[in-house]
Design a protein around this motif. Structure first.
Motif, PDB file in Angstrom:
ATOM      1  N   ARG A  14      -1.742   4.575   2.529  1.00 31.30           N
ATOM      2  CA  ARG A  14      -3.184   4.828   2.625  1.00 31.30           C
ATOM      3  C   ARG A  14      -3.925   4.171   1.465  1.00 31.30           C
ATOM      4  NH1 ARG A  14      -3.574  11.190   2.913  1.00 31.30           N
ATOM      5  NH2 ARG A  14      -5.821  10.822   3.033  1.00 31.30           N
ATOM      6  N   VAL A  15      -3.362   4.277   0.268  1.00 25.24           N
ATOM      7  CA  VAL A  15      -4.026   3.707  -0.906  1.00 25.24           C
ATOM      8  C   VAL A  15      -3.960   2.180  -0.884  1.00 25.24           C
ATOM      9  CG1 VAL A  15      -3.998   3.541  -3.423  1.00 25.24           C
ATOM     10  CG2 VAL A  15      -3.682   5.755  -2.324  1.00 25.24           C
ATOM     11  N   THR A  16      -2.799   1.616  -0.555  1.00 26.63           N
ATOM     12  CA  THR A  16      -2.707   0.150  -0.541  1.00 26.63           C
ATOM     13  C   THR A  16      -3.582  -0.446   0.554  1.00 26.63           C
ATOM     14  OG1 THR A  16      -0.684   0.241   0.821  1.00 26.63           O
ATOM     15  CG2 THR A  16      -0.407   0.113  -1.580  1.00 26.63           C
ATOM     16  N   MET A  17      -3.725   0.268   1.659  1.00 29.14           N
ATOM     17  CA  MET A  17      -4.614  -0.201   2.727  1.00 29.14           C
ATOM     18  C   MET A  17      -6.066  -0.122   2.280  1.00 29.14           C
ATOM     19  SD  MET A  17      -4.403   0.926   6.725  1.00 29.14           S
ATOM     20  CE  MET A  17      -5.453   0.143   7.964  1.00 29.14           C
ATOM     21  N   PHE A  18      -6.412   0.948   1.584  1.00 29.41           N
ATOM     22  CA  PHE A  18      -7.764   1.109   1.033  1.00 29.41           C
ATOM     23  C   PHE A  18      -8.068  -0.024   0.060  1.00 29.41           C
ATOM     24  CE2 PHE A  18     -11.053   2.960  -1.635  1.00 29.41           C
ATOM     25  CZ  PHE A  18     -11.817   3.720  -0.757  1.00 29.41           C
ATOM     26  N   ILE A  19      -7.121  -0.329  -0.812  1.00 33.46           N
ATOM     27  CA  ILE A  19      -7.295  -1.411  -1.780  1.00 33.46           C
ATOM     28  C   ILE A  19      -7.478  -2.747  -1.069  1.00 33.46           C
ATOM     29  CG2 ILE A  19      -6.064  -2.772  -3.531  1.00 33.46           C
ATOM     30  CD1 ILE A  19      -4.836  -0.087  -4.501  1.00 33.46           C
ATOM     31  N   ALA A  20      -6.679  -2.985  -0.041  1.00 33.99           N
ATOM     32  CA  ALA A  20      -6.784  -4.237   0.707  1.00 33.99           C
ATOM     33  C   ALA A  20      -8.127  -4.358   1.409  1.00 33.99           C
ATOM     34  CB  ALA A  20      -5.644  -4.334   1.716  1.00 33.99           C
ATOM     35  N   GLU A  21      -8.622  -3.259   1.986  1.00 30.72           N
ATOM     36  CA  GLU A  21      -9.933  -3.286   2.636  1.00 30.72           C
ATOM     37  C   GLU A  21     -11.033  -3.580   1.618  1.00 30.72           C
ATOM     38  OE1 GLU A  21     -11.134  -3.010   5.735  1.00 30.72           O
ATOM     39  OE2 GLU A  21      -9.199  -2.736   6.748  1.00 30.72           O
ATOM     40  N   LYS A  22     -10.876  -3.063   0.427  1.00 33.21           N
ATOM     41  CA  LYS A  22     -11.857  -3.295  -0.623  1.00 33.21           C
ATOM     42  C   LYS A  22     -11.782  -4.709  -1.204  1.00 33.21           C
ATOM     43  CE  LYS A  22     -14.017   0.662  -1.476  1.00 33.21           C
ATOM     44  NZ  LYS A  22     -15.506   0.740  -1.487  1.00 33.21           N
ATOM     45  N   GLY A  23     -10.623  -5.328  -1.070  1.00 30.12           N
ATOM     46  CA  GLY A  23     -10.430  -6.625  -1.699  1.00 30.12           C
ATOM     47  C   GLY A  23     -10.248  -6.525  -3.204  1.00 30.12           C
ATOM     48  N   ILE A  24      -9.771  -5.374  -3.673  1.00 25.97           N
ATOM     49  CA  ILE A  24      -9.548  -5.173  -5.111  1.00 25.97           C
ATOM     50  C   ILE A  24      -8.268  -5.892  -5.519  1.00 25.97           C
ATOM     51  CG2 ILE A  24      -9.099  -3.458  -6.922  1.00 25.97           C
ATOM     52  CD1 ILE A  24     -10.682  -1.441  -5.241  1.00 25.97           C
ATOM     53  N   THR A  25      -8.338  -6.620  -6.607  1.00 23.52           N
ATOM     54  CA  THR A  25      -7.173  -7.344  -7.121  1.00 23.52           C
ATOM     55  C   THR A  25      -6.872  -6.884  -8.545  1.00 23.52           C
ATOM     56  OG1 THR A  25      -8.567  -9.165  -7.930  1.00 23.52           O
ATOM     57  CG2 THR A  25      -7.685  -9.350  -5.687  1.00 23.52           C
ATOM     58  N   GLY A  26      -5.703  -7.274  -9.012  1.00 21.33           N
ATOM     59  CA  GLY A  26      -5.352  -7.011 -10.408  1.00 21.33           C
ATOM     60  C   GLY A  26      -4.700  -5.677 -10.663  1.00 21.33           C
ATOM     61  N   ILE A  27      -4.382  -4.924  -9.616  1.00 24.15           N
ATOM     62  CA  ILE A  27      -3.675  -3.658  -9.801  1.00 24.15           C
ATOM     63  C   ILE A  27      -2.178  -3.924  -9.671  1.00 24.15           C
ATOM     64  CG2 ILE A  27      -3.303  -1.319  -8.949  1.00 24.15           C
ATOM     65  CD1 ILE A  27      -6.143  -1.289  -7.935  1.00 24.15           C
ATOM     66  N   GLU A  28      -1.446  -3.645 -10.723  1.00 29.30           N
ATOM     67  CA  GLU A  28       0.007  -3.829 -10.705  1.00 29.30           C
ATOM     68  C   GLU A  28       0.654  -2.740  -9.863  1.00 29.30           C
ATOM     69  OE1 GLU A  28       3.837  -3.620 -13.783  1.00 29.30           O
ATOM     70  OE2 GLU A  28       1.780  -3.454 -14.554  1.00 29.30           O
ATOM     71  N   GLU A  29       1.556  -3.126  -8.984  1.00 29.78           N
ATOM     72  CA  GLU A  29       2.273  -2.154  -8.162  1.00 29.78           C
ATOM     73  C   GLU A  29       3.698  -1.964  -8.684  1.00 29.78           C
ATOM     74  OE1 GLU A  29       2.374  -2.725  -3.973  1.00 29.78           O
ATOM     75  OE2 GLU A  29       0.195  -2.624  -3.737  1.00 29.78           O
ATOM     76  N   VAL A  30       4.100  -0.701  -8.761  1.00 29.82           N
ATOM     77  CA  VAL A  30       5.460  -0.340  -9.143  1.00 29.82           C
ATOM     78  C   VAL A  30       6.036   0.498  -8.011  1.00 29.82           C
ATOM     79  CG1 VAL A  30       6.904   0.887 -10.793  1.00 29.82           C
ATOM     80  CG2 VAL A  30       4.873  -0.347 -11.586  1.00 29.82           C
ATOM     81  N   ALA A  31       7.176   0.084  -7.481  1.00 28.40           N
ATOM     82  CA  ALA A  31       7.774   0.774  -6.342  1.00 28.40           C
ATOM     83  C   ALA A  31       8.913   1.680  -6.803  1.00 28.40           C
ATOM     84  CB  ALA A  31       8.289  -0.235  -5.325  1.00 28.40           C
ATOM     85  N   LEU A  32       8.876   2.925  -6.326  1.00 24.94           N
ATOM     86  CA  LEU A  32       9.962   3.867  -6.569  1.00 24.94           C
ATOM     87  C   LEU A  32      10.805   4.007  -5.310  1.00 24.94           C
ATOM     88  CD1 LEU A  32       8.386   6.896  -8.478  1.00 24.94           C
ATOM     89  CD2 LEU A  32       9.503   4.877  -9.420  1.00 24.94           C
ATOM     90  N   ASP A  33      12.091   4.199  -5.494  1.00 26.54           N
ATOM     91  CA  ASP A  33      12.997   4.481  -4.384  1.00 26.54           C
ATOM     92  C   ASP A  33      13.159   5.988  -4.288  1.00 26.54           C
ATOM     93  OD1 ASP A  33      15.040   4.807  -2.571  1.00 26.54           O
ATOM     94  OD2 ASP A  33      16.310   3.223  -3.407  1.00 26.54           O
ATOM     95  N   LEU A  34      12.430   6.598  -3.349  1.00 25.59           N
ATOM     96  CA  LEU A  34      12.486   8.056  -3.218  1.00 25.59           C
ATOM     97  C   LEU A  34      13.860   8.527  -2.770  1.00 25.59           C
ATOM     98  CD1 LEU A  34       9.049   8.912  -1.548  1.00 25.59           C
ATOM     99  CD2 LEU A  34       9.611   8.648  -3.973  1.00 25.59           C
TER     100      LEU A  34
END
Length: 207
Positions: A14-34
């Protein structure tokens, strides 16, 4: 800023889709293995004691958790394109739509998957199959209602794409991916057409 997510999980999506719709750049993503339990690592728990993703770390060191709160911050940071409402009246009606979808579709989908799919026993132990079945029923009830809503309007909250559509799409995709739920297979053609239309948006490719 830094955003901690887990791939293929619905709230981070939901958040990454929101960011993509906004066109926001420069946010570093860190992935956790749940599945490997990385959300229980002490370093992560120091950021979010509840051990949940997503988590947004701000430039000043403060930490935001909870999907809606993170999206509210990002909406304020970059107001356009607007996804949460222009003015108090539209904001109220969009929030109503988003909360309805979150409480009655998204939560039901998440509970159905977490308690009904054997691969998720590492995250939901013990699982309760009867609860999963009941939640599947709740999801279907809400889906029938949404199918009727979408017979008279193109989006969940009305005439334009909003955060409510992100919540609805991510819920449908979570149930689709692990529980093979297809609204169209159950006669909900409006909801299926809606899902397929949202899936074509570039932001829907964000995981």
């Amino acid at each position: 800023m830094k955003l901690t997510i887990s791939p293929r999980t619905p709230n981070p999506r939901r958040v990454t889709m929101f960011i993509a719709e906004k066109g926001i750049t420069g946010i570093e993503e860190v992935a956790l293995d749940l599945m490997a339990g990385q959300h229980r690592d002490p370093a992560f728990l120091a950021k979010n004691p509840l051990g949940r993703v997503p988590v947004l770390e701000l430039a000043d060191g403060r930490v935001l958790t909870e999907t809606r709160a993170i999206c509210t911050y990002l909406e304020g940071l970059q107001p356009q394109p607007n996804l949460m409402g222009e003015g108090f009246e539209e904001r109220a009606f969009i929030e109503m739509a988003d909360r309805r979808v979150e409480l009655h579709l998204f939560s039901a989908a998440a509970n159905w998957v977490r308690h009904g799919h054997p691969a998720l026993v590492a995250l939901e132990n013990p699982q309760f199959p009867d609860f999963a079945a009941a939640q599947a029923g709740k999801l279907r009830e809400t889906a029938q209602w949404l199918d009727q809503v979408l017979a008279s309007q193109p989006y969940i909250a009305g005439e334009r794409f909003t955060i409510a559509d992100i919540t609805a799409f991510c819920a449908l995709e979570f149930a689709r991916g692990l529980m093979k739920y297809r609204p169209g297979a159950e006669g909900l053609q409006n909801l299926q057409a809606y899902r397929d239309r949202i899936a074509e948006r570039p932001s829907a490719q964000a995981k």
